[in-house]
Design a protein around this motif. Sequence first.
Motif, PDB file in Angstrom:
ATOM      1  N   LEU A  94      -6.678   9.315  10.470  1.00 13.85           N
ATOM      2  CA  LEU A  94      -6.274   8.886   9.135  1.00 13.85           C
ATOM      3  C   LEU A  94      -5.282   9.889   8.568  1.00 13.85           C
TER       4      LEU A  94
ATOM      5  N   TYR B 199     -15.559   6.953  -2.163  1.00 13.94           N
ATOM      6  CA  TYR B 199     -14.786   5.933  -1.470  1.00 13.94           C
ATOM      7  C   TYR B 199     -15.751   4.970  -0.778  1.00 13.94           C
TER       8      TYR B 199
ATOM      9  N   PHE C 185      -5.200   7.209   1.242  1.00 11.77           N
ATOM     10  CA  PHE C 185      -5.326   7.185   2.694  1.00 11.77           C
ATOM     11  C   PHE C 185      -4.612   5.996   3.320  1.00 11.77           C
ATOM     12  N   GLY C 186      -4.075   6.215   4.509  1.00 12.66           N
ATOM     13  CA  GLY C 186      -3.678   5.111   5.359  1.00 12.66           C
ATOM     14  C   GLY C 186      -4.923   4.466   5.945  1.00 12.66           C
ATOM     15  N   ARG C 187      -4.739   3.325   6.617  1.00 10.94           N
ATOM     16  CA  ARG C 187      -5.892   2.601   7.144  1.00 10.94           C
ATOM     17  C   ARG C 187      -6.378   3.145   8.479  1.00 10.94           C
ATOM     18  N   GLY C 188      -5.656   4.097   9.040  1.00  8.74           N
ATOM     19  CA  GLY C 188      -6.108   4.737  10.263  1.00  8.74           C
ATOM     20  C   GLY C 188      -5.511   4.124  11.516  1.00  8.74           C
TER      21      GLY C 188
ATOM     22  N   LYS D  20       0.839  -1.181   0.000  1.00  6.94           N
ATOM     23  CA  LYS D  20       0.000   0.000   0.000  1.00  6.94           C
ATOM     24  C   LYS D  20       0.882   1.241   0.000  1.00  6.94           C
TER      25      LYS D  20
ATOM     26  N   GLN E 201     -15.586   2.319   2.686  1.00  9.52           N
ATOM     27  CA  GLN E 201     -14.780   2.040   3.867  1.00  9.52           C
ATOM     28  C   GLN E 201     -15.272   0.751   4.501  1.00  9.52           C
TER      29      GLN E 201
ATOM     30  N   MET F  46      -9.861  -2.460   5.939  1.00  9.01           N
ATOM     31  CA  MET F  46      -9.446  -2.158   4.559  1.00  9.01           C
ATOM     32  C   MET F  46      -9.201  -0.672   4.350  1.00  9.01           C
ATOM     33  N   GLY F  47      -9.633   0.147   5.272  1.00 13.18           N
ATOM     34  CA  GLY F  47      -9.462   1.581   5.091  1.00 13.18           C
ATOM     35  C   GLY F  47     -10.386   2.133   4.017  1.00 13.18           C
ATOM     36  N   LEU F  48     -10.051   3.317   3.536  1.00 13.38           N
ATOM     37  CA  LEU F  48     -10.829   3.978   2.489  1.00 13.38           C
ATOM     38  C   LEU F  48     -10.284   3.559   1.129  1.00 13.38           C
TER      39      LEU F  48
END
Lengths: 110, 108
Positions: free
Chosen positions: A88, B35, A100-103, A2, B37, B41-43
């Motif tokens: 995020l 997007y 985006f990162g996954r948070g 990623k 979510q 898996m995130g956005l």
Amino acid sequence: QKEVEQDPGPLSVPEGAIVSLNCTYSNSAFQYFMWYRQYSRKGPELLMYTYSSGNKEDGRFTAQVDKSSKYISLFIRDSQPSDSATYLCAEGGGSYIPTFGRGTSLIVHP
Amino acid sequence: NAGVTQTPKFQVLKTGQSMTLQCAQDMNHNSMYWYRQDPGMGLRLIYYSASEGTTDKGEVPNGYNVSRLNKREFSLRLESAAPSQTSVYFCASGEEAFFGQGTRLTVV
């Protein structure tokens, strides 16, 4: 791999602590760097936005960008229980769509 | 200021049904995004529109179509919903990505 990597946590800290949240990215062409806060069952809220290396401060929040090492950080001073959320990171700008990162889940306990 | 407005907020569909998710922004942004979510898996980007009149596929476009109706509005259509499309859908606009509050979709 990623493009934006972020530790999912959870990160648990006591109220008043300084919190450090971090992301790494792989695409050196990214121009803009953002941090979002997302409360449960809500949309991400833009917290900080910067397009240069260095620090940007807004109240208790400081965003730090190091383009040479492709590393961004968000610091939260005097953390509060209301700061408990998922944070995020995102990079983008120009022709690059925000990625985006996954948070990271943050829990600030009283 | 409304920012980015999404409708509906919640929806339950049966497999095979179709629906359109609506998004409107009042910030005069050229770019708009959809997007999804999912936990862990995130956005993930479904489709985006760099400007009025253009749309492009993102990371996970299969099963979706979009329409950039005008500068303000960008809709997402599910032609034949599948359980794998159960997710929270977010619309965003602008280079910095301002988000709406999301549509929570369940496909049964």
